[in-house]
Design a protein around this motif. Structure first.
Motif, short mmCIF file in Angstrom:
data_model
loop_
_atom_site.label_atom_id
_atom_site.label_comp_id
_atom_site.label_asym_id
_atom_site.label_seq_id
_atom_site.Cartn_x
_atom_site.Cartn_y
_atom_site.Cartn_z
N ILE A 101 0.84 -1.21 0.00
CA ILE A 101 0.00 0.00 0.00
C ILE A 101 0.86 1.25 0.00
CG2 ILE A 101 -1.58 1.37 1.42
CD1 ILE A 101 -2.97 -1.24 2.21
N THR A 102 1.87 1.30 0.87
CA THR A 102 2.67 2.52 0.98
C THR A 102 3.56 2.75 -0.24
OG1 THR A 102 4.40 1.34 2.23
CG2 THR A 102 2.67 2.45 3.49
N SER A 103 4.22 1.71 -0.72
CA SER A 103 5.15 1.89 -1.83
C SER A 103 4.43 2.17 -3.14
CB SER A 103 6.05 0.66 -1.99
OG SER A 103 5.29 -0.49 -2.34
N ARG A 104 3.25 1.58 -3.34
CA ARG A 104 2.56 1.71 -4.62
C ARG A 104 1.56 2.86 -4.66
NH1 ARG A 104 1.64 -4.79 -5.87
NH2 ARG A 104 3.87 -5.24 -6.05
N LEU A 105 1.01 3.21 -3.51
CA LEU A 105 -0.04 4.23 -3.51
C LEU A 105 0.44 5.59 -3.03
CD1 LEU A 105 -3.11 2.20 -2.17
CD2 LEU A 105 -2.19 2.36 -4.49
N SER A 106 1.66 5.70 -2.52
CA SER A 106 2.13 7.00 -2.02
C SER A 106 2.11 8.10 -3.08
CB SER A 106 3.52 6.87 -1.39
OG SER A 106 4.46 6.38 -2.32
N PRO A 107 2.42 7.83 -4.37
CA PRO A 107 2.31 8.91 -5.35
C PRO A 107 0.88 9.42 -5.57
CG PRO A 107 3.68 7.12 -6.20
CD PRO A 107 2.98 6.61 -4.99
N PHE A 108 -0.11 8.63 -5.12
CA PHE A 108 -1.50 8.99 -5.37
C PHE A 108 -2.21 9.49 -4.11
CE2 PHE A 108 -0.14 5.66 -8.28
CZ PHE A 108 -0.40 6.23 -9.50
N ILE A 109 -1.45 9.81 -3.08
CA ILE A 109 -2.06 10.29 -1.84
C ILE A 109 -3.01 11.46 -2.06
CG2 ILE A 109 -1.51 11.48 0.32
CD1 ILE A 109 0.77 9.55 0.74
N ARG A 115 2.21 7.45 -17.12
CA ARG A 115 1.85 8.41 -18.18
C ARG A 115 1.78 9.83 -17.62
NH1 ARG A 115 -0.22 6.87 -23.06
NH2 ARG A 115 0.39 4.73 -23.55
N GLU A 116 1.19 9.99 -16.44
CA GLU A 116 1.10 11.31 -15.83
C GLU A 116 2.49 11.85 -15.53
OE1 GLU A 116 -1.13 14.60 -14.27
OE2 GLU A 116 -1.56 12.93 -15.62
N ASN A 117 3.36 10.96 -15.08
CA ASN A 117 4.73 11.36 -14.77
C ASN A 117 5.47 11.78 -16.04
OD1 ASN A 117 7.03 11.58 -12.95
ND2 ASN A 117 7.82 9.83 -14.09
N ALA A 118 5.28 11.03 -17.12
CA ALA A 118 5.94 11.36 -18.38
C ALA A 118 5.43 12.68 -18.93
CB ALA A 118 5.71 10.24 -19.39
N LYS A 119 4.12 12.94 -18.74
CA LYS A 119 3.54 14.16 -19.27
C LYS A 119 4.04 15.39 -18.51
CE LYS A 119 -0.51 15.49 -17.99
NZ LYS A 119 -1.97 15.60 -17.76
N ALA A 120 4.08 15.28 -17.21
CA ALA A 120 4.43 16.44 -16.40
C ALA A 120 5.93 16.58 -16.17
CB ALA A 120 3.70 16.35 -15.06
N GLY A 121 6.71 15.56 -16.52
CA GLY A 121 8.15 15.62 -16.30
C GLY A 121 8.51 14.96 -14.99
N ASP A 154 5.92 13.61 -7.19
CA ASP A 154 6.69 13.41 -5.98
C ASP A 154 6.04 14.14 -4.82
OD1 ASP A 154 8.61 12.70 -4.24
OD2 ASP A 154 10.26 13.82 -5.19
N LEU A 155 5.82 13.43 -3.74
CA LEU A 155 5.14 14.01 -2.60
C LEU A 155 6.10 14.60 -1.58
CD1 LEU A 155 2.47 11.28 -2.04
CD2 LEU A 155 2.36 13.35 -3.41
N ASP A 156 7.39 14.34 -1.74
CA ASP A 156 8.35 14.86 -0.78
C ASP A 156 9.58 15.31 -1.53
OD1 ASP A 156 9.89 15.53 1.34
OD2 ASP A 156 9.55 13.69 2.47
N PRO A 157 9.59 16.52 -2.08
CA PRO A 157 10.71 16.97 -2.89
C PRO A 157 12.00 17.03 -2.10
CG PRO A 157 9.21 18.79 -2.40
CD PRO A 157 8.53 17.53 -1.95
N MET A 158 11.91 17.22 -0.80
CA MET A 158 13.11 17.23 0.03
C MET A 158 13.87 15.92 -0.09
SD MET A 158 13.26 17.10 4.15
CE MET A 158 12.55 15.48 4.01
N ARG A 159 13.08 14.81 -0.14
CA ARG A 159 13.70 13.50 -0.13
C ARG A 159 14.40 13.18 -1.43
NH1 ARG A 159 9.35 10.08 1.25
NH2 ARG A 159 8.74 10.07 -0.92
N LEU A 162 8.44 8.66 -7.00
CA LEU A 162 7.49 8.51 -8.09
C LEU A 162 8.08 7.71 -9.24
CD1 LEU A 162 7.68 11.14 -10.66
CD2 LEU A 162 8.69 11.77 -8.49
N PHE A 163 7.22 7.26 -10.13
CA PHE A 163 7.66 6.51 -11.29
C PHE A 163 8.61 7.36 -12.11
CE2 PHE A 163 4.45 3.84 -9.98
CZ PHE A 163 3.26 4.51 -9.89
N GLY A 164 9.74 6.82 -12.42
CA GLY A 164 10.66 7.53 -13.28
C GLY A 164 11.87 8.08 -12.58
#
Length: 489
Positions: A170-178, A216-222, A227-232, A319-321
């Motif tokens: 749940i945490t590893s796969r769904l964290s980008p979709f929080i 696909r969303e990641n590829a579109k937006a770059g 990413d939910l934690d840019p610091m990390r 996130l993916f990518g």
């Protein structure tokens, strides 16, 4: 100190995130090394601290500290680098001058702060953090942790704990979709069983669909869009020397979604996909169809099938990518899926691996097929009768993939005169137009009858040529055979 621990826990890698001070020769990095010839010292006697950051979040089992000359300390842990979220797991207490092992009872953790209140001088040989990695663990998942943690603790001697596996999935796969799961997470305690089943379905049988949308969303937006934690992921390792914490960077939820309606941007939008999967979780026919499409997506991205699309493996909450994931060379869609059927029922049972493959894969466009298959799901979600027909056990979409790819232009939704063409709801009205419904009806006819299999095999390259004329010709053959009962064998 030799203490027997559970087999699943292990020493976890970490770095020094900051400290109040260090002496010129006894640096803070020495606490990473168990060599007793080195240590961290501040050369002072009161009120110093050191902050440790784990490489990834975990359930912290124990903290081992080999003390040199600290007299009193306290220990706090947190999931985010933010003082008001840190929890004191060891209030002010005496610090024995020896190797100490403190139990942490599987505390969710990413940061550990050791506050040295008195010392003569303040000095520590080394620190070891022991626990179970849980990639992607965020504060938003706290209700899920609260529910699963008693089960995880009660099975801590098990070699394979299905509850721990569920939390990690749940945490590893769904964290980008929080951001898109806030309703489920905020209201988790109102319907615990239903909520945990839905999250398990997203992280399990439905995951290939969600994963494709995320990629696909990641590829579109770059890179970094979800990413939910840019610091990390974006900041380097920086040692900070200060008596106070640094300010926490503002958490970014990602860029605003585009308001320009295009078929691809609409079909892969995470919010739209989650509306679809929420409906599929409640509707048996749509759920069966989604599980069938998810199996096809796994086959499409099987190792070696699509070398032109090196997709990532989800082994961390990034996130993916992200760079460390794309180097794996294997698709995130191919990540192993645990079988939760004995916990939540037969709909979670993994299908038996069959020997069938996609014979026309070398001439198919995987990206186009992914889009077409999602359009079919949206169209079926908008028409329950059509959905029941396609979810029938006799329907097999695999042989019809060349035809489905060729039908992609006809599957595109139409905005019409609606004032909010990019607003997706449970009616999926964009896919209710006659052209889309007719296209899905033809696909259902091809997929549900073995009569067309020889013809599909023979002209799969013809259908995959993106020529509307070719697809129209094949559709006319279908209509003629239905009317005249032509034997296509």
């Amino acid at each position: 100190m030799e203490v027997e621990l559970e087999t699943r826990v292990k020493p976890l890698p970490y770095k020094i995130r900051g400290m109040s001070r260090e002496s010129p020769t006894q640096k803070a990095v020495h606490v990473l090394d168990s060599d007793l010839r080195t240590h961290w010292s501040t050369a002072t006697n009161t009120k110093e601290w050191i902050l440790l950051e784990l490489e990834e979040a975990c359930l912290l089992s124990h903290i081992r500290i080999h003390n040199k000359s600290v007299l009193e300390w306290e220990i706090a842990v947190g999931l985010r680098y933010k003082p008001d979220t840190f929890l004191k797991v060891r209030p002010r207490c005496e610090a024995p001058r020896r190797d100490m092992l403190y139990p942490m009872n599987y505390m969710p953790c990413r940061f550990v702060r050791i506050s040295c209140l008195r010392g003569n001088p303040i000095a520590i040989f080394f620190v070891q953090l022991i626990g179970v990695p849980v990639p992607g663990l965020e504060l938003e998942f706290q209700p899920v942790i609260d529910y699963l943690l008693p089960h995880i603790v009660s099975h801590k001697q098990d070699t394979h704990d299905i509850y721990l596996q569920l939390l990690q999935d749940i945490t590893s796969r769904l964290s980008p979709f929080i951001p898109h799961l806030e309703a489920e997470l905020l209201n988790f305690t109102d319907a615990v069983e239903s909520s945990i089943r839905f999250l398990a379905m997203l992280a399990g049988p439905f995951y290939p669909i969600l994963c494709v949308a995320g990629e696909r969303e990641n590829a579109k937006a770059g890179a970094g869009a979800l990413d939910l934690d840019p610091m990390r992921s974006n900041q380097g390792s920086v040692l900070t020397i200060s008596s106070n914490f640094q300010a926490q960077p503002r958490r970014v939820r990602g860029p605003m979604l585009s308001h320009q309606l295009t078929p691809s941007s609409l079909v892969f939008r995470p919010d739209a996909v989650l509306i679809l999967l929420r409906k599929a979780y409640k509707d048996n026919h749509l759920g069966n169809l989604c599980r069938s499409v998810a199996r096809i997506l796994r086959k499409l991205t099987a190792p070696g099938c699509s070398p032109e699309l090196p997709l990532p493996v989800v082994e961390s909450p990034a996130l993916f990518g992200s760079e460390d994931m794309t180097t794996k060379g294997e698709s995130a869609v191919q990540a192993p899926v645990a079988d939760y059927s004995h916990l939540y029922g037969e709909e979670f049972k993994l299908p038996e691996e069959d020997a069938s493959d996609i014979t026309s894969l070398n001439i198919l466009d995987v990206a186009a097929l992914e889009e077409a298959l999602l359009h079919i799901l949206y169209a079926c979600a908008s028409q329950p009768i059509l959905c029941r027909r396609l979810s029938d056990t006799k329907t097999d979409l695999l042989p019809a993939l060349p035809f489905i790819q060729g039908m992609l232009p006809a599957l595109h939704p139409v905005a019409g005169n609606n004032s909010n063409p990019d607003q997706v709801d449970e009616t999926f009205w964009q896919w209710q137009v006659p052209l889309v419904q007719h296209a899905v009806t033809q696909i259902a006819a091809v997929a549900s009858s073995s009569t067309y299999r020889p013809l599909l095999d023979a002209i799969s390259g013809y259908l995959s040529s993106y020529s509307p004329t070719h697809v129209c010709t094949f559709t006319l053959l279908i209509l003629r055979s239905q009317c005249c009962k032509i034997d296509l064998n």
